[in-house]
Motif scaffolding. Structure first.
Motif, PDB file in Angstrom:
ATOM      1  N   LEU A 137       0.822  -1.210   0.000  1.00 40.39           N
ATOM      2  CA  LEU A 137       0.000   0.000   0.000  1.00 40.39           C
ATOM      3  C   LEU A 137       0.861   1.268   0.000  1.00 40.39           C
ATOM      4  CD1 LEU A 137      -2.911  -0.981   2.411  1.00 40.39           C
ATOM      5  CD2 LEU A 137      -3.005  -0.625  -0.065  1.00 40.39           C
ATOM      6  N   SER A 138       1.989   1.226   0.728  1.00 42.20           N
ATOM      7  CA  SER A 138       2.810   2.433   0.821  1.00 42.20           C
ATOM      8  C   SER A 138       3.446   2.766  -0.533  1.00 42.20           C
ATOM      9  CB  SER A 138       3.883   2.274   1.887  1.00 42.20           C
ATOM     10  OG  SER A 138       4.756   1.236   1.539  1.00 42.20           O
ATOM     11  N   VAL A 139       3.785   1.696  -1.313  1.00 41.04           N
ATOM     12  CA  VAL A 139       4.314   1.951  -2.658  1.00 41.04           C
ATOM     13  C   VAL A 139       3.251   2.655  -3.508  1.00 41.04           C
ATOM     14  CG1 VAL A 139       5.109   0.860  -4.789  1.00 41.04           C
ATOM     15  CG2 VAL A 139       5.931   0.021  -2.576  1.00 41.04           C
ATOM     16  N   SER A 140       2.003   2.144  -3.411  1.00 38.36           N
ATOM     17  CA  SER A 140       0.904   2.755  -4.162  1.00 38.36           C
ATOM     18  C   SER A 140       0.655   4.190  -3.708  1.00 38.36           C
ATOM     19  CB  SER A 140      -0.378   1.950  -3.961  1.00 38.36           C
ATOM     20  OG  SER A 140      -0.176   0.635  -4.411  1.00 38.36           O
ATOM     21  N   LEU A 141       0.715   4.371  -2.398  1.00 42.50           N
ATOM     22  CA  LEU A 141       0.521   5.717  -1.854  1.00 42.50           C
ATOM     23  C   LEU A 141       1.562   6.667  -2.429  1.00 42.50           C
ATOM     24  CD1 LEU A 141      -0.785   7.663   0.217  1.00 42.50           C
ATOM     25  CD2 LEU A 141       0.890   6.880   1.877  1.00 42.50           C
TER      26      LEU A 141
ATOM     27  N   ILE B 265       3.103   6.466  -5.267  1.00 46.71           N
ATOM     28  CA  ILE B 265       2.817   6.772  -6.676  1.00 46.71           C
ATOM     29  C   ILE B 265       1.700   7.814  -6.788  1.00 46.71           C
ATOM     30  CG2 ILE B 265       1.827   5.786  -8.772  1.00 46.71           C
ATOM     31  CD1 ILE B 265       3.420   3.191  -7.975  1.00 46.71           C
ATOM     32  N   THR B 266       0.622   7.602  -6.012  1.00 47.21           N
ATOM     33  CA  THR B 266      -0.495   8.554  -6.054  1.00 47.21           C
ATOM     34  C   THR B 266      -0.045   9.943  -5.593  1.00 47.21           C
ATOM     35  OG1 THR B 266      -2.049   6.773  -5.631  1.00 47.21           O
ATOM     36  CG2 THR B 266      -2.823   8.993  -5.211  1.00 47.21           C
ATOM     37  N   LEU B 267       0.781   9.965  -4.547  1.00 43.97           N
ATOM     38  CA  LEU B 267       1.273  11.251  -4.036  1.00 43.97           C
ATOM     39  C   LEU B 267       2.123  11.964  -5.084  1.00 43.97           C
ATOM     40  CD1 LEU B 267       2.222  10.759  -0.277  1.00 43.97           C
ATOM     41  CD2 LEU B 267       0.398  12.128  -1.273  1.00 43.97           C
ATOM     42  N   GLN B 268       2.976  11.188  -5.758  1.00 39.03           N
ATOM     43  CA  GLN B 268       3.819  11.784  -6.807  1.00 39.03           C
ATOM     44  C   GLN B 268       2.969  12.492  -7.854  1.00 39.03           C
ATOM     45  OE1 GLN B 268       6.421   9.085  -8.828  1.00 39.03           O
ATOM     46  NE2 GLN B 268       7.669   8.739  -6.990  1.00 39.03           N
ATOM     47  N   ILE B 269       1.956  11.755  -8.335  1.00 40.01           N
ATOM     48  CA  ILE B 269       1.098  12.336  -9.374  1.00 40.01           C
ATOM     49  C   ILE B 269       0.366  13.559  -8.840  1.00 40.01           C
ATOM     50  CG2 ILE B 269      -0.943  11.918 -10.781  1.00 40.01           C
ATOM     51  CD1 ILE B 269       0.057   8.973 -10.946  1.00 40.01           C
ATOM     52  N   THR B 270      -0.164  13.430  -7.611  1.00 39.10           N
ATOM     53  CA  THR B 270      -0.919  14.535  -7.033  1.00 39.10           C
ATOM     54  C   THR B 270      -0.060  15.792  -6.918  1.00 39.10           C
ATOM     55  OG1 THR B 270      -2.230  12.978  -5.752  1.00 39.10           O
ATOM     56  CG2 THR B 270      -2.241  15.261  -5.025  1.00 39.10           C
ATOM     57  N   PHE B 271       1.139  15.646  -6.351  1.00 43.47           N
ATOM     58  CA  PHE B 271       1.953  16.834  -6.116  1.00 43.47           C
ATOM     59  C   PHE B 271       2.538  17.397  -7.410  1.00 43.47           C
ATOM     60  CE2 PHE B 271       1.792  15.535  -1.650  1.00 43.47           C
ATOM     61  CZ  PHE B 271       1.400  16.749  -1.123  1.00 43.47           C
ATOM     62  N   ALA B 272       2.875  16.507  -8.350  1.00 40.73           N
ATOM     63  CA  ALA B 272       3.350  17.009  -9.645  1.00 40.73           C
ATOM     64  C   ALA B 272       2.236  17.818 -10.309  1.00 40.73           C
ATOM     65  CB  ALA B 272       3.773  15.840 -10.526  1.00 40.73           C
TER      66      ALA B 272
ATOM     67  N   TYR C 254      -5.796   1.981  -8.027  1.00 39.71           N
ATOM     68  CA  TYR C 254      -5.588   0.665  -8.635  1.00 39.71           C
ATOM     69  C   TYR C 254      -5.711  -0.416  -7.567  1.00 39.71           C
ATOM     70  CZ  TYR C 254      -3.188  -3.280 -10.725  1.00 39.71           C
ATOM     71  OH  TYR C 254      -2.871  -4.530 -11.173  1.00 39.71           O
ATOM     72  N   ARG C 255      -5.168  -0.149  -6.374  1.00 44.94           N
ATOM     73  CA  ARG C 255      -5.278  -1.113  -5.263  1.00 44.94           C
ATOM     74  C   ARG C 255      -6.735  -1.328  -4.871  1.00 44.94           C
ATOM     75  NH1 ARG C 255      -1.329  -3.834  -6.066  1.00 44.94           N
ATOM     76  NH2 ARG C 255       0.577  -2.634  -6.240  1.00 44.94           N
ATOM     77  N   ILE C 256      -7.515  -0.252  -4.887  1.00 49.43           N
ATOM     78  CA  ILE C 256      -8.926  -0.378  -4.536  1.00 49.43           C
ATOM     79  C   ILE C 256      -9.644  -1.255  -5.561  1.00 49.43           C
ATOM     80  CG2 ILE C 256     -11.119   0.901  -4.322  1.00 49.43           C
ATOM     81  CD1 ILE C 256      -9.522   3.204  -3.098  1.00 49.43           C
ATOM     82  N   LEU C 257      -9.388  -0.985  -6.851  1.00 50.42           N
ATOM     83  CA  LEU C 257      -9.996  -1.796  -7.916  1.00 50.42           C
ATOM     84  C   LEU C 257      -9.605  -3.261  -7.774  1.00 50.42           C
ATOM     85  CD1 LEU C 257      -9.565   0.309 -11.190  1.00 50.42           C
ATOM     86  CD2 LEU C 257     -11.696  -0.383 -10.079  1.00 50.42           C
ATOM     87  N   GLU C 258      -8.308  -3.476  -7.597  1.00 44.39           N
ATOM     88  CA  GLU C 258      -7.762  -4.827  -7.495  1.00 44.39           C
ATOM     89  C   GLU C 258      -8.397  -5.585  -6.335  1.00 44.39           C
ATOM     90  OE1 GLU C 258      -3.146  -6.188  -7.525  1.00 44.39           O
ATOM     91  OE2 GLU C 258      -3.882  -5.206  -5.731  1.00 44.39           O
TER      92      GLU C 258
ATOM     93  N   VAL D 285      -6.423   6.998   1.258  1.00 46.68           N
ATOM     94  CA  VAL D 285      -6.812   8.101   0.367  1.00 46.68           C
ATOM     95  C   VAL D 285      -7.366   9.270   1.189  1.00 46.68           C
ATOM     96  CG1 VAL D 285      -8.374   8.836  -1.460  1.00 46.68           C
ATOM     97  CG2 VAL D 285      -7.251   6.628  -1.624  1.00 46.68           C
ATOM     98  N   SER D 286      -8.266   8.941   2.132  1.00 47.68           N
ATOM     99  CA  SER D 286      -8.862  10.001   2.960  1.00 47.68           C
ATOM    100  C   SER D 286      -7.806  10.711   3.787  1.00 47.68           C
ATOM    101  CB  SER D 286      -9.907   9.418   3.905  1.00 47.68           C
ATOM    102  OG  SER D 286     -10.914   8.810   3.169  1.00 47.68           O
ATOM    103  N   MET D 287      -6.932   9.906   4.409  1.00 46.40           N
ATOM    104  CA  MET D 287      -5.882  10.493   5.246  1.00 46.40           C
ATOM    105  C   MET D 287      -4.990  11.430   4.420  1.00 46.40           C
ATOM    106  SD  MET D 287      -6.221   9.684   8.271  1.00 46.40           S
ATOM    107  CE  MET D 287      -7.297   8.660   9.201  1.00 46.40           C
TER     108      MET D 287
END
Lengths: 279, 262
Positions: free
Chosen positions: A70-74, A76-83, A226-230, A247-249
């Protein structure tokens, strides 16, 4: 000559918290704990299977157990969000400055910014994902589209809200356009820009998650969505909840960080960042 | 008539100045006025008489629709415009909330390209001159209304302008603060002798401060009286309570009533 005392700064500093401050933290915390307790109780008493509704304890345990994935996914999502947020902030600011310089530019481009804003991101995301080869870039663009508008529109309003007498004063002293922009318009726009940033922080995350959902399992990038879908496909509902919790946190953390940045930038002068004693 | 020696070559001369706004309103009509070097002149009139409009035209913030505003003694810059060297004080303090008192007073110098350290020194001196030494770092919101107005005056004077234009600067202040600022302004003026045009709607304030009062009437805005107040400076509290002051106020008050009836 003058000995008028300055108005004392109505900004008392407390080492601890006031009764009001504690109440503000404890009251929602209590409600949350009660709700979680009721949820756990209901799940246990009714023996609800965890593939339908896991209890909070199980969700928490899953979060700890699957933390590595989960932390790896987090990340990735953070990278996209902040970029996306960074691009939205800089492009939004730049475009707003351009709008403030020329009415023609503003009139010709602003409607398109609005169109970009009102078109639901879910509807454009598939197109963007088809057109752009690199899935990360595609996700970034989707998140950017959602996050961009509040910054653009807020900053545009801010740049145009400079005090008219101050504008006259700058004119009186023969200030150049550049001086008016850097010394008057940009500082005036600062609170508006930061308010836009606060909204866009949350929106960038939403944009990133939505785009990940649309991209689905096809992508190599595997963010939280993606983790949620999976987890949904595999009926690993506790894991789904754990990802949702993350995601909420993340959303809350982004909001708090933006609020802090805004407070630090404005605390010395802007009304919005002042604490006032209640009368 | 006022002392004419200074009017042979006035600092600023208005001839047939008129202002018609785009909506057709005639704000100011046919104003002929010469302001001498070092004079303290008040523009007095009811609201809507165009006194602020006239002041803004002198400042060059708005253009006259007709007539000319000449600066006979002024040097001309590269583009042939007269270098007017103006300080302007608005009705509100008009300070930048994000800058401290020093930063606000430095602004005109920084806009003119004066190096930062020199600008800071001169701004600190200007703040001290208005009685705000020690408040250099204070943000506007931490200052009282009177102190903000002092910062605004310091900012107007920091460039050592030849003329100070003030647009009802003390109208929003309480009477005690206003009296104090009146005295302090006169003290500064007696020391530096910058030409001052002071817009006000108060008979008492104009008589107390000025050497000369231009009374204006409304619809359309025009000059109807030019009254000299020849009482010597310094004018302190004893002048404010004297029979002479009361007599002058009566004369100006009557002129204003006439102007409002006209």
């Amino acid at each position: 000559m003058s000995n008028e005392p300055p108005i004392p700064n109505a900004d008392p500093r407390f080492l601890g918290l006031t009764a009001d401050g504690w109440g503000r933290i404890l009251a929602p915390l209590l409600v949350g704990l009660l709700a979680l307790g009721a949820w756990e109780y209901a799940v246990r008493v009714n023996e609800v299977p965890s593939y339908i509704l896991p209890g909070p304890v199980e969700v928490w345990n899953t979060l700890l157990r699957d933390w590595h994935t989960l932390s790896v996914s987090l990340g990735i999502t953070l990278q996209i969000t902040f970029a996306a947020l960074a691009v939205a902030a800089s492009l939004g600011l730049l475009l707003a400055v351009l709008f403030a310089q020329s009415r023609v530019v503003e009139l010709s481009l602003f409607p398109y910014a609005v169109i970009l804003q009102v078109t639901p991101i879910v509807a454009i995301a598939p197109l963007i994902i088809i057109w752009v080869d690199d899935i990360r870039i595609a996700l970034l663009i989707c998140a950017w589209i959602v996050a961009f508008f509040p910054i653009l529109s807020n900053t545009t309003i801010g740049l145009n809200s400079a005090d008219h007498n101050l504008l006259d004063l700058f004119r009186l002293y023969g200030a150049t356009r550049w001086q008016v922009l850097t010394r008057l318009r940009l500082p005036s726009a600062m609170p508006f820009f930061l308010a836009g940033l606060k909204i866009s922080g949350g929106l960038a995350l939403i944009g990133a998650i939505v785009a990940e959902f649309v991209a689905g399992t096809g992508g190599s990038a595997s963010g939280l969505a993606y983790r949620i879908l999976e987890a949904g496909y595999q009926l690993q509902i506790p894991r789904m909840f754990a990802a949702l919790l993350l995601v909420s946190m993340t959303g809350i953390a982004i909001f708090l960080v933006m609020t802090l940045i805004s407070h630090l930038a404005l605390r010395s002068w802007h009304e919005s960042a002042m604490s006032r004693e209640k009368g | 008539m006022p002392d004419t020696t200074s009017l042979i070559r006035p600092l600023v001369a208005l001839t047939g100045v008129e202002k018609r706004y785009r909506n057709g309103t005639l704000a100011v009509r046919g104003v002929d006025l010469a302001i001498g070097q070092g004079e303290f002149v008040s523009l007095l009139g009811p609201s809507g008489c165009g006194k602020s409009t006239l002041l803004r035209m002198i400042a060059g913030l708005i253009d006259a629709s007709a007539g000319t505003i000449d600066w006979p003694n002024a040097m001309h810059d590269a583009r042939g415009r007269p270098e007017r060297s103006i300080g302007f004080v608005f009705q509100e303090p008009t300070l930048m909330p994000w800058a401290g008192a020093l930063g606000n007073v430095m602004l005109p110098l920084r806009l003119a390209g004066v190096p930062k350290s020199e600008a800071a020194d001169r701004a600190a001196a200007a703040l001290a001159a208005v009685g705000l030494a020690g408040f250099e770092k204070a943000y506007p919101r931490a200052l009282s209304g009177g102190m903000k107005m002092r910062v605004s005056i310091a900012r107007a004077l920091v460039t050592k302008p030849r003329i100070l234009l003030m647009d009802e600067p003390f109208a929003a202040l309480d009477e005690i603060t206003r009296f104090k600022l009146n005295n302090d302004l006169l003290e500064l003026w007696e020391r530096e002798r910058f030409t001052t045009i002071f817009v006000t709607h108060s008979v008492f304030e104009s008589v107390y401060l000025s050497q000369r009062i231009i009374v204006m009437a409304a619809r359309p805005g025009r000059v109807v009286h030019d009254i000299a107040i020849e009482d010597p400076y310094p004018r302190g509290e004893s002048f404010r309570t004297s029979a002479e002051y009361a007599a002058q106020c009566r004369i100006v008050s009557r002129a204003l009533s006439e102007a409002m009836a006209a």
